[in-house]
Every structure is written in structure tokens, then in C-alpha cells.
Design a protein around this motif. Structure first.
Motif, PDB file in Angstrom:
ATOM      1  N   SER A 157      50.830  13.200  -5.951  1.00  0.00           N
ATOM      2  CA  SER A 157      51.347  13.392  -4.598  1.00  0.00           C
ATOM      3  C   SER A 157      50.419  12.698  -3.612  1.00  0.00           C
ATOM      4  O   SER A 157      49.231  12.497  -3.892  1.00  0.00           O
ATOM      5  CB  SER A 157      51.456  14.879  -4.257  1.00  0.00           C
ATOM      6  OG  SER A 157      50.184  15.502  -4.346  1.00  0.00           O
ATOM      7  N   VAL A 158      50.982  12.339  -2.462  1.00  0.00           N
ATOM      8  CA  VAL A 158      50.232  11.592  -1.454  1.00  0.00           C
ATOM      9  C   VAL A 158      50.487  12.199  -0.086  1.00  0.00           C
ATOM     10  O   VAL A 158      51.630  12.542   0.251  1.00  0.00           O
ATOM     11  CB  VAL A 158      50.646  10.096  -1.434  1.00  0.00           C
ATOM     12  CG1 VAL A 158      49.834   9.327  -0.386  1.00  0.00           C
ATOM     13  CG2 VAL A 158      50.470   9.467  -2.810  1.00  0.00           C
ATOM     14  N   CYS A 159      49.423  12.338   0.697  1.00  0.00           N
ATOM     15  CA  CYS A 159      49.528  12.769   2.083  1.00  0.00           C
ATOM     16  C   CYS A 159      49.211  11.567   2.975  1.00  0.00           C
ATOM     17  O   CYS A 159      48.255  10.830   2.715  1.00  0.00           O
ATOM     18  CB  CYS A 159      48.557  13.909   2.366  1.00  0.00           C
ATOM     19  SG  CYS A 159      48.503  14.415   4.112  1.00  0.00           S
ATOM     20  N   LEU A 160      50.020  11.362   4.003  1.00  0.00           N
ATOM     21  CA  LEU A 160      49.847  10.210   4.889  1.00  0.00           C
ATOM     22  C   LEU A 160      49.395  10.655   6.274  1.00  0.00           C
ATOM     23  O   LEU A 160      49.863  11.678   6.785  1.00  0.00           O
ATOM     24  CB  LEU A 160      51.158   9.432   5.025  1.00  0.00           C
ATOM     25  CG  LEU A 160      51.737   8.790   3.761  1.00  0.00           C
ATOM     26  CD1 LEU A 160      53.002   8.020   4.112  1.00  0.00           C
ATOM     27  CD2 LEU A 160      50.734   7.870   3.082  1.00  0.00           C
ATOM     28  N   THR A 161      48.498   9.898   6.856  1.00  0.00           N
ATOM     29  CA  THR A 161      48.151  10.056   8.268  1.00  0.00           C
ATOM     30  C   THR A 161      48.570   8.773   8.978  1.00  0.00           C
ATOM     31  O   THR A 161      48.271   7.674   8.515  1.00  0.00           O
ATOM     32  CB  THR A 161      46.645  10.298   8.459  1.00  0.00           C
ATOM     33  OG1 THR A 161      45.910   9.250   7.832  1.00  0.00           O
ATOM     34  CG2 THR A 161      46.240  11.625   7.859  1.00  0.00           C
ATOM     35  N   LEU A 174      50.063  -0.255  14.238  1.00  0.00           N
ATOM     36  CA  LEU A 174      50.411   0.964  13.513  1.00  0.00           C
ATOM     37  C   LEU A 174      49.588   1.029  12.233  1.00  0.00           C
ATOM     38  O   LEU A 174      49.606   0.096  11.427  1.00  0.00           O
ATOM     39  CB  LEU A 174      51.898   0.986  13.167  1.00  0.00           C
ATOM     40  CG  LEU A 174      52.380   2.242  12.427  1.00  0.00           C
ATOM     41  CD1 LEU A 174      52.348   3.449  13.362  1.00  0.00           C
ATOM     42  CD2 LEU A 174      53.792   2.048  11.882  1.00  0.00           C
ATOM     43  N   GLY A 175      48.852   2.113  12.067  1.00  0.00           N
ATOM     44  CA  GLY A 175      48.027   2.298  10.878  1.00  0.00           C
ATOM     45  C   GLY A 175      48.509   3.473  10.056  1.00  0.00           C
ATOM     46  O   GLY A 175      48.797   4.556  10.596  1.00  0.00           O
ATOM     47  N   ILE A 176      48.606   3.279   8.738  1.00  0.00           N
ATOM     48  CA  ILE A 176      49.020   4.337   7.816  1.00  0.00           C
ATOM     49  C   ILE A 176      47.957   4.457   6.725  1.00  0.00           C
ATOM     50  O   ILE A 176      47.652   3.476   6.038  1.00  0.00           O
ATOM     51  CB  ILE A 176      50.379   4.030   7.176  1.00  0.00           C
ATOM     52  CG1 ILE A 176      51.444   3.836   8.259  1.00  0.00           C
ATOM     53  CG2 ILE A 176      50.791   5.161   6.228  1.00  0.00           C
ATOM     54  CD1 ILE A 176      52.806   3.458   7.700  1.00  0.00           C
ATOM     55  N   THR A 177      47.406   5.642   6.589  1.00  0.00           N
ATOM     56  CA  THR A 177      46.369   5.900   5.587  1.00  0.00           C
ATOM     57  C   THR A 177      46.881   6.916   4.583  1.00  0.00           C
ATOM     58  O   THR A 177      47.500   7.920   4.965  1.00  0.00           O
ATOM     59  CB  THR A 177      45.086   6.439   6.245  1.00  0.00           C
ATOM     60  OG1 THR A 177      44.703   5.568   7.304  1.00  0.00           O
ATOM     61  CG2 THR A 177      43.948   6.519   5.235  1.00  0.00           C
ATOM     62  N   GLY A 178      46.650   6.659   3.299  1.00  0.00           N
ATOM     63  CA  GLY A 178      47.074   7.560   2.236  1.00  0.00           C
ATOM     64  C   GLY A 178      45.909   8.346   1.671  1.00  0.00           C
ATOM     65  O   GLY A 178      44.814   7.806   1.512  1.00  0.00           O
ATOM     66  N   HIS A 179      46.141   9.605   1.386  1.00  0.00           N
ATOM     67  CA  HIS A 179      45.113  10.485   0.825  1.00  0.00           C
ATOM     68  C   HIS A 179      45.688  11.169  -0.415  1.00  0.00           C
ATOM     69  O   HIS A 179      46.794  11.713  -0.373  1.00  0.00           O
ATOM     70  CB  HIS A 179      44.669  11.529   1.855  1.00  0.00           C
ATOM     71  CG  HIS A 179      44.366  10.952   3.207  1.00  0.00           C
ATOM     72  ND1 HIS A 179      43.140  10.429   3.534  1.00  0.00           N
ATOM     73  CD2 HIS A 179      45.157  10.798   4.300  1.00  0.00           C
ATOM     74  CE1 HIS A 179      43.172   9.980   4.784  1.00  0.00           C
ATOM     75  NE2 HIS A 179      44.388  10.200   5.269  1.00  0.00           N
ATOM     76  N   PHE A 180      44.935  11.151  -1.502  1.00  0.00           N
ATOM     77  CA  PHE A 180      45.412  11.751  -2.747  1.00  0.00           C
ATOM     78  C   PHE A 180      44.228  12.056  -3.656  1.00  0.00           C
ATOM     79  O   PHE A 180      43.092  11.608  -3.402  1.00  0.00           O
ATOM     80  CB  PHE A 180      46.402  10.818  -3.460  1.00  0.00           C
ATOM     81  CG  PHE A 180      45.840   9.443  -3.736  1.00  0.00           C
ATOM     82  CD1 PHE A 180      45.231   9.146  -4.951  1.00  0.00           C
ATOM     83  CD2 PHE A 180      45.914   8.438  -2.774  1.00  0.00           C
ATOM     84  CE1 PHE A 180      44.723   7.894  -5.204  1.00  0.00           C
ATOM     85  CE2 PHE A 180      45.404   7.177  -3.025  1.00  0.00           C
ATOM     86  CZ  PHE A 180      44.803   6.904  -4.232  1.00  0.00           C
ATOM     87  N   ILE A 181      44.497  12.819  -4.680  1.00  0.00           N
ATOM     88  CA  ILE A 181      43.462  13.184  -5.662  1.00  0.00           C
ATOM     89  C   ILE A 181      43.742  12.426  -6.954  1.00  0.00           C
ATOM     90  O   ILE A 181      44.856  12.470  -7.477  1.00  0.00           O
ATOM     91  CB  ILE A 181      43.443  14.702  -5.915  1.00  0.00           C
ATOM     92  CG1 ILE A 181      43.051  15.443  -4.625  1.00  0.00           C
ATOM     93  CG2 ILE A 181      42.466  15.043  -7.040  1.00  0.00           C
ATOM     94  CD1 ILE A 181      43.094  16.950  -4.751  1.00  0.00           C
ATOM     95  N   LEU A 182      42.733  11.742  -7.450  1.00  0.00           N
ATOM     96  CA  LEU A 182      42.859  10.984  -8.687  1.00  0.00           C
ATOM     97  C   LEU A 182      41.587  11.173  -9.495  1.00  0.00           C
ATOM     98  O   LEU A 182      40.486  10.960  -8.992  1.00  0.00           O
ATOM     99  CB  LEU A 182      43.066   9.490  -8.374  1.00  0.00           C
ATOM    100  CG  LEU A 182      43.401   8.581  -9.561  1.00  0.00           C
ATOM    101  CD1 LEU A 182      44.723   9.001 -10.201  1.00  0.00           C
ATOM    102  CD2 LEU A 182      43.466   7.124  -9.127  1.00  0.00           C
ATOM    103  N   ASP A 183      41.749  11.612 -10.735  1.00  0.00           N
ATOM    104  CA  ASP A 183      40.602  11.901 -11.609  1.00  0.00           C
ATOM    105  C   ASP A 183      39.661  12.910 -10.957  1.00  0.00           C
ATOM    106  O   ASP A 183      38.434  12.758 -10.997  1.00  0.00           O
ATOM    107  CB  ASP A 183      39.846  10.606 -11.945  1.00  0.00           C
ATOM    108  CG  ASP A 183      40.698   9.630 -12.729  1.00  0.00           C
ATOM    109  OD1 ASP A 183      41.585  10.087 -13.466  1.00  0.00           O
ATOM    110  OD2 ASP A 183      40.497   8.414 -12.584  1.00  0.00           O
TER     111      ASP A 183
END
Length: 302
Positions: A157-161, A174-183
């Protein structure tokens, strides 16, 4: 021994034709060519006879005439080929330096920078400005984008700011940053940062967002979208049917765009959206706190 060792030749002496070399012992320049080098021997005999005799006695033979092209080739350094591993590694580091520090592309044409690179590794060939801008930077961007796609596809899953701002020249970005957990590690990556042309309305913001999400094929992975409290941002990510806004709890109400005095007998329709189908939209806590403090100070000093 060769008489040419007593003269200073240009860095790139021609293989044919006349070339001028400066004597190491006086300011005289002597002309010669690839076929005839007797002028250099004659100069030593006439102007620096002691050096001529000493050189002859040390070597035990007469000073010979050596081809100029052979002499200059022996002192020059061969450059890396384009496919050499060292050449490619240094070029990749150069591209990262230029892109990472927003360095002007003209740096590769700077004489001082060329001297600096030559002192570090004389075998390296600096790319031209045109090659850097038309090929190397595009290849680097493509490799980075492929790496980002691979990481995003591996995330559950990914959360965007998302943020929209204007610079001092009033050009929108316009800036889009993705945040997620991997390993078991938190990852944050820049999904998109591009010029935003046109009106800063909700429709245009939503369109740019959908294009970025489609580029990485992560529409089904986005669980949350965080923006500031601007009205255009909140409207852009109210995932709802036209004329209705979604409160992320499956209930809908009339949007602000509807006329409050509308006497139509039609009632808003409550639609239960599947909770997993739509990402939840939240407002940035830090931005909200900033607005609270600003308003508090405003009323305190008025």
C-alpha cells in the motif's frame, strides 16, 4: 639518444607538417617536421654545445633524429573508450553530480573544470554539453523512474502527500510524494514534480494526480492522500459523484457548488461506497496547526 627530449612540444603536435618546439634552456623556438628533425640537433650544437657533448658522452652515441610523431605519442595519455567500465562509472557519477546539485550543463565546457578532471584522471573523456543534455540525463531519468516503479509495485500500500505551490515568478508546480513500507523500512520517494500550467482548480489538480498514478500503475495501492487545507485541494480529492461530496464513511451530501436556495424536489442520494475502493483524504496536521496558531496570534494582537 634523441635530441627531442631537450625541447617542449605542444600538447597536440601534428603527425605531419611543421611544428614549433621551445628549447628547455633558452627562449628560442625551433621549427621542424615529422620527416626532418636536424634543426633541433643543430640548435644544440650551436647554442648549447656543453649539453650536446654531455648527452652524447652519457649515451655513447651520436644524438639521433627521432620522428616527432613518435615522440609526442610516447608522452600522451591514451583515453578510455566509450564502453570502458571506468569511463561509464565516472560519467554516471558526473550525471548524478550535475542533476543532484542543479549544476548548469555548461560546467563540462569550463576550462577550469576540464583541468580539474584531467588532474584527477587524465584517461577520462568528458562528454560534450549536447551529449549530456540530449542523452545522458534522459538515460539517468529513465533508470530512476524504472527503479521507482519497481519499488512501488513491490509495496502493498502507498500513502501520497500532494502539494501545489508557485515560485517567485508565479509559475505553478505540483509535487507528489509516495510513502510506503518495504522490507520493514519506511520509504519515501518523489513520484512526480512538474510544472502546473493553467488554473489551480480542483479539476486540473485531479487530472495531474490521475496521470501520475497511471504512469506508475498504483491506483489500487493508494490508501491515503494527504493535502493542505486549500479548498481546491480538498475538492480535488473528494472522491464522489458529480454534485455530491464523499465524507469517506459511505455517506454523501450536496456539494458546496450547489445553490443553497435550490427548490428542486430531488433529494441527495446516499450511496455506500466500498471502503477499500477509494483512498481516504486527510488534511495535513502540521498545516492545520499552523493555521490555528496564525489565527490565534491574529486575534490576540487585534
Amino acid at each position: 639518444m634523441s635530441a627531442l627530449k631537450h625541447f617542449l612540444f605542444p600538447d597536440h603536435a601534428p603527425n605531419s607538417g611543421t611544428v614549433k618546439a621551445k628549447c628547455k634552456y633558452c627562449p628560442t623556438y625551433i621549427s621542424g617536421n615529422a620527416k626532418t628533425t636536424s634543426n633541433f640537433v643543430t640548435h644544440l650544437k650551436r647554442k648549447h654545445r656543453d649539453i650536446f657533448i654531455q648527452s652524447k658522452s652519457e649515451d655513447g652515441t651520436q644524438i639521433s633524429q627521432t620522428n616527432i610523431s613518435n615522440f609526442t605519442k610516447s608522452t600522451s595519455v591514451s583515453k578510455y573508450s566509450a564502453n570502458d567500465a571506468s569511463q561509464m562509472q565516472i560519467t554516471d557519477a558526473l550525471v548524478s553530480f550535475v542533476a543532484g546539485n542543479l549544476t548548469p550543463l555548461s560546467v563540462v565546457e569550463s576550462p577550469e573544470f576540464k583541468t580539474f578532471v584531467e588532474s584527477l584522471n587524465p584517461k577520462y573523456q568528458l562528454p560534450s554539453r549536447k551529449h549530456l543534455s540530449t542523452k545522458l540525463l534522459h538515460q539517468k531519468a529513465s533508470n530512476i523512474q524504472s527503479n521507482i516503479k519497481e519499488k512501488l509495485l513491490s509495496a502493498e500500500s502507498v500513502c501520497l502527500t500532494i502539494d501545489l505551490w508557485s515560485n517567485r515568478q508565479m509559475k505553478g508546480f505540483l509535487g507528489i510524494t509516495g510513502h510506503f513500507i518495504l522490507d520493514w523500512c519506511m520509504k519515501s520517494i518523489m513520484v512526480s514534480c512538474k510544472r502546473f500550467k493553467g488554473k489551480h482548480c480542483a479539476e486540473n489538480i485531479r487530472q495531474e494526480y490521475e496521470e501520475a498514478v497511471a504512469c506508475y500503475n498504483i491506483a489500487d495501492k493508494i490508501t491515503n492522500i494527504i493535502t493542505d487545507n486549500a479548498s481546491n485541494m480538498t475538492k480535488a480529492f473528494d472522491f464522489s459523484l458529480p454534485g455530491y461530496t464523499c465524507n469517506n464513511e459511505g455517506k454523501n451530501s450536496k456539494s458546496d457548488s450547489e445553490d443553497e436556495n435550490d427548490e428542486s424536489e430531488l433529494e441527495p442520494i446516499n450511496i455506500d461506497f466500498p471502503e477499500d475502493d477509494l483512498p481516504k483524504h486527510g488534511r495535513c496536521y502540521a498545516h492545520t496547526l499552523q493555521l490555528v496558531v496564525r489565527d490565534g496570534l491574529k486575534y490576540h494582537f487585534t
